[in-house]
Write a protein that holds these residues in place. Structure first.
Motif, PDB file in Angstrom:
ATOM      1  N   THR A 176       0.831  -1.206   0.000  1.00  0.00           N
ATOM      2  CA  THR A 176       0.000   0.000   0.000  1.00  0.00           C
ATOM      3  C   THR A 176       0.863   1.253   0.000  1.00  0.00           C
ATOM      4  OG1 THR A 176      -1.741  -1.173   1.206  1.00  0.00           O
ATOM      5  CG2 THR A 176      -1.820   1.234   1.219  1.00  0.00           C
ATOM      6  N   ARG A 177       1.925   1.221   0.804  1.00  0.00           N
ATOM      7  CA  ARG A 177       2.833   2.367   0.827  1.00  0.00           C
ATOM      8  C   ARG A 177       3.523   2.573  -0.516  1.00  0.00           C
ATOM      9  NH1 ARG A 177       6.213   2.469   6.540  1.00  0.00           N
ATOM     10  NH2 ARG A 177       4.435   2.671   7.964  1.00  0.00           N
ATOM     11  N   ILE A 178       3.946   1.469  -1.126  1.00  0.00           N
ATOM     12  CA  ILE A 178       4.617   1.583  -2.420  1.00  0.00           C
ATOM     13  C   ILE A 178       3.679   2.191  -3.454  1.00  0.00           C
ATOM     14  CG2 ILE A 178       5.588   0.254  -4.336  1.00  0.00           C
ATOM     15  CD1 ILE A 178       6.731  -1.688  -2.286  1.00  0.00           C
ATOM     16  N   ARG A 179       2.411   1.762  -3.430  1.00  0.00           N
ATOM     17  CA  ARG A 179       1.454   2.297  -4.391  1.00  0.00           C
ATOM     18  C   ARG A 179       1.225   3.787  -4.181  1.00  0.00           C
ATOM     19  NH1 ARG A 179      -3.749   3.336  -3.960  1.00  0.00           N
ATOM     20  NH2 ARG A 179      -3.903   2.239  -1.968  1.00  0.00           N
ATOM     21  N   LYS A 180       1.050   4.204  -2.935  1.00  0.00           N
ATOM     22  CA  LYS A 180       0.798   5.620  -2.655  1.00  0.00           C
ATOM     23  C   LYS A 180       2.033   6.469  -2.928  1.00  0.00           C
ATOM     24  CE  LYS A 180      -2.807   4.900   0.848  1.00  0.00           C
ATOM     25  NZ  LYS A 180      -3.212   5.138   2.252  1.00  0.00           N
ATOM     26  N   ARG A 203       6.199   9.858  -8.360  1.00  0.00           N
ATOM     27  CA  ARG A 203       6.453   9.123  -9.598  1.00  0.00           C
ATOM     28  C   ARG A 203       7.547   9.775 -10.445  1.00  0.00           C
ATOM     29  NH1 ARG A 203       1.012  10.915 -10.204  1.00  0.00           N
ATOM     30  NH2 ARG A 203       0.773  12.668 -11.648  1.00  0.00           N
ATOM     31  N   VAL A 204       7.571  11.104 -10.525  1.00  0.00           N
ATOM     32  CA  VAL A 204       8.614  11.763 -11.310  1.00  0.00           C
ATOM     33  C   VAL A 204       9.970  11.606 -10.636  1.00  0.00           C
ATOM     34  CG1 VAL A 204       9.374  13.958 -12.302  1.00  0.00           C
ATOM     35  CG2 VAL A 204       6.934  13.385 -12.251  1.00  0.00           C
ATOM     36  N   ASN A 205      10.011  11.704  -9.325  1.00  0.00           N
ATOM     37  CA  ASN A 205      11.273  11.510  -8.606  1.00  0.00           C
ATOM     38  C   ASN A 205      11.784  10.086  -8.767  1.00  0.00           C
ATOM     39  OD1 ASN A 205       9.384  13.505  -7.094  1.00  0.00           O
ATOM     40  ND2 ASN A 205      11.425  14.122  -6.427  1.00  0.00           N
ATOM     41  N   TYR A 206      10.877   9.117  -8.699  1.00  0.00           N
ATOM     42  CA  TYR A 206      11.283   7.725  -8.882  1.00  0.00           C
ATOM     43  C   TYR A 206      11.788   7.481 -10.313  1.00  0.00           C
ATOM     44  CZ  TYR A 206       9.217   6.397  -4.384  1.00  0.00           C
ATOM     45  OH  TYR A 206       8.937   6.257  -3.039  1.00  0.00           O
ATOM     46  N   LEU A 207      11.116   8.079 -11.281  1.00  0.00           N
ATOM     47  CA  LEU A 207      11.566   7.932 -12.662  1.00  0.00           C
ATOM     48  C   LEU A 207      12.942   8.566 -12.852  1.00  0.00           C
ATOM     49  CD1 LEU A 207      10.932   7.010 -15.535  1.00  0.00           C
ATOM     50  CD2 LEU A 207       9.835   9.221 -15.927  1.00  0.00           C
ATOM     51  N   CYS A 265      11.458   0.562  -4.580  1.00  0.00           N
ATOM     52  CA  CYS A 265      10.555  -0.269  -3.770  1.00  0.00           C
ATOM     53  C   CYS A 265      10.895  -0.177  -2.282  1.00  0.00           C
ATOM     54  CB  CYS A 265      10.623  -1.713  -4.241  1.00  0.00           C
ATOM     55  SG  CYS A 265       9.866  -2.001  -5.856  1.00  0.00           S
ATOM     56  N   VAL A 266      12.185  -0.172  -1.954  1.00  0.00           N
ATOM     57  CA  VAL A 266      12.577  -0.052  -0.547  1.00  0.00           C
ATOM     58  C   VAL A 266      12.154   1.291   0.009  1.00  0.00           C
ATOM     59  CG1 VAL A 266      14.564   0.088   1.007  1.00  0.00           C
ATOM     60  CG2 VAL A 266      14.475  -1.701  -0.735  1.00  0.00           C
ATOM     61  N   HIS A 267      12.386   2.352  -0.751  1.00  0.00           N
ATOM     62  CA  HIS A 267      11.973   3.671  -0.273  1.00  0.00           C
ATOM     63  C   HIS A 267      10.459   3.747  -0.134  1.00  0.00           C
ATOM     64  CE1 HIS A 267      10.753   7.904  -0.707  1.00  0.00           C
ATOM     65  NE2 HIS A 267      11.876   8.182  -0.058  1.00  0.00           N
ATOM     66  N   GLY A 268       9.733   3.230  -1.132  1.00  0.00           N
ATOM     67  CA  GLY A 268       8.279   3.284  -1.064  1.00  0.00           C
ATOM     68  C   GLY A 268       7.701   2.470   0.075  1.00  0.00           C
ATOM     69  N   ALA A 269       8.366   1.363   0.451  1.00  0.00           N
ATOM     70  CA  ALA A 269       7.857   0.527   1.529  1.00  0.00           C
ATOM     71  C   ALA A 269       8.103   1.138   2.895  1.00  0.00           C
ATOM     72  CB  ALA A 269       8.492  -0.862   1.449  1.00  0.00           C
ATOM     73  N   ASN A 323      -5.483   3.195  -8.524  1.00  0.00           N
ATOM     74  CA  ASN A 323      -4.442   2.274  -8.935  1.00  0.00           C
ATOM     75  C   ASN A 323      -3.327   2.963  -9.695  1.00  0.00           C
ATOM     76  OD1 ASN A 323      -5.887   2.949 -11.160  1.00  0.00           O
ATOM     77  ND2 ASN A 323      -6.117   0.858 -11.951  1.00  0.00           N
ATOM     78  N   ALA A 324      -3.287   4.308  -9.680  1.00  0.00           N
ATOM     79  CA  ALA A 324      -2.213   5.019 -10.357  1.00  0.00           C
ATOM     80  C   ALA A 324      -0.931   4.836  -9.573  1.00  0.00           C
ATOM     81  CB  ALA A 324      -2.548   6.510 -10.474  1.00  0.00           C
ATOM     82  N   GLY A 325       0.106   4.463 -10.254  1.00  0.00           N
ATOM     83  CA  GLY A 325       1.391   4.230  -9.596  1.00  0.00           C
ATOM     84  C   GLY A 325       2.522   4.420 -10.546  1.00  0.00           C
ATOM     85  N   LEU A 326       3.676   3.912 -10.122  1.00  0.00           N
ATOM     86  CA  LEU A 326       4.868   4.092 -10.927  1.00  0.00           C
ATOM     87  C   LEU A 326       4.749   3.363 -12.253  1.00  0.00           C
ATOM     88  CD1 LEU A 326       7.754   5.155 -11.160  1.00  0.00           C
ATOM     89  CD2 LEU A 326       8.547   3.049 -10.078  1.00  0.00           C
TER      90      LEU A 326
END
Length: 218
Positions: free
Chosen positions: A71-75, A81-85, A171-175, A191-194
């Motif tokens: 749930t945390r990873i999804r949120k 999303r731009v930072n992760y990309l 994934c580690v950061h998102g969790a 359901n919008a996510g990375l």
């Protein structure tokens, strides 16, 4: 009786130079491609979140279980999303820079696609060692070369490893990043996510490349 001097043929140097030397690439189409890419990149980067929120140590907590982690990873992927990309792109960049030969292969492959197919004028066929290749033959050679470079050299394994490393960091950061203090946009789907963001970015890139390919071939 004196004969009149022979008349020398007069040639226009401007016409001869313009007819003999044509640019190997369609400049307007290439400029349009660069302009669209730059504009899209700027618009995407303008949507990034402050990096201070990304590395706020007070917001890191251990998830209760796997469901909470997902749930945390999804949120977080929806919010950052731009930072992760950007992190994934940096992972790819550092991996390729640390392997100059693979980087040179990718740049050569990209240049070949641009100069030989995507932005090459249709009235200027590809001629190598006295043989002229049609558009279909050129496309086939480029496709085979791309498969060889990506799958039969170290380039493919490097790209996969870079994506896996970047994805693991995300994934580690998102969790472990608690998203309770984040203000998610209500208009975004649940359901919008990375992955959905990457899919949309990829489809936009493919559409832009296809449009420019049509411009280059017409």
């Amino acid at each position: 009786m004196s004969s009149s001097p022979a008349t020398l043929p007069i040639t226009n140097p401007t016409q001869s130079s313009s007819s003999s030397s044509q640019p190997p690439i369609s400049t307007p189409a290439f400029r349009s491609f660069i302009s669209r890419t730059t504009t899209s990149l700027r618009q995407t980067l303008s949507q990034r979140r402050p990096w201070s929120e990304l590395i706020d140590r007070s917001a890191f907590t251990r998830p209760d279980n796997l469901t909470d982690a997902f749930t945390r990873i999804r949120k977080n992927s929806s919010y950052f999303r731009v930072n992760y990309l950007t992190l994934l792109t940096l992972s790819l960049a550092f991996t390729l820079i640390s392997h100059p030969f693979s980087l040179l292969l990718l740049l050569s492959l990209f240049a070949a696609w641009c100069f030989l197919y995507l932005f090459r004028p249709t009235d200027q066929p590809v001629s190598i060692l006295g043989r002229t290749f049609s558009d279909r033959e050129t496309l086939g050679i480029l496709l085979v070369s791309s498969i060889v470079v990506v799958f039969l050299t170290s380039v493919g394994s490097l790209l996969i490893s870079a994506v896996l490393i970047g994805g693991a960091v995300v994934c580690v950061h998102g969790a472990f990043r608690d998203p309770e203090d984040l203000f998610l946009d209500e208009q975004e789907p649940a359901n919008a996510g990375l992955l959905s963001f990457l899919g949309g970015a990829a489809s936009s890139a493919v559409a832009a490349a296809g449009a420019n390919s049509v411009v280059g071939r017409v």
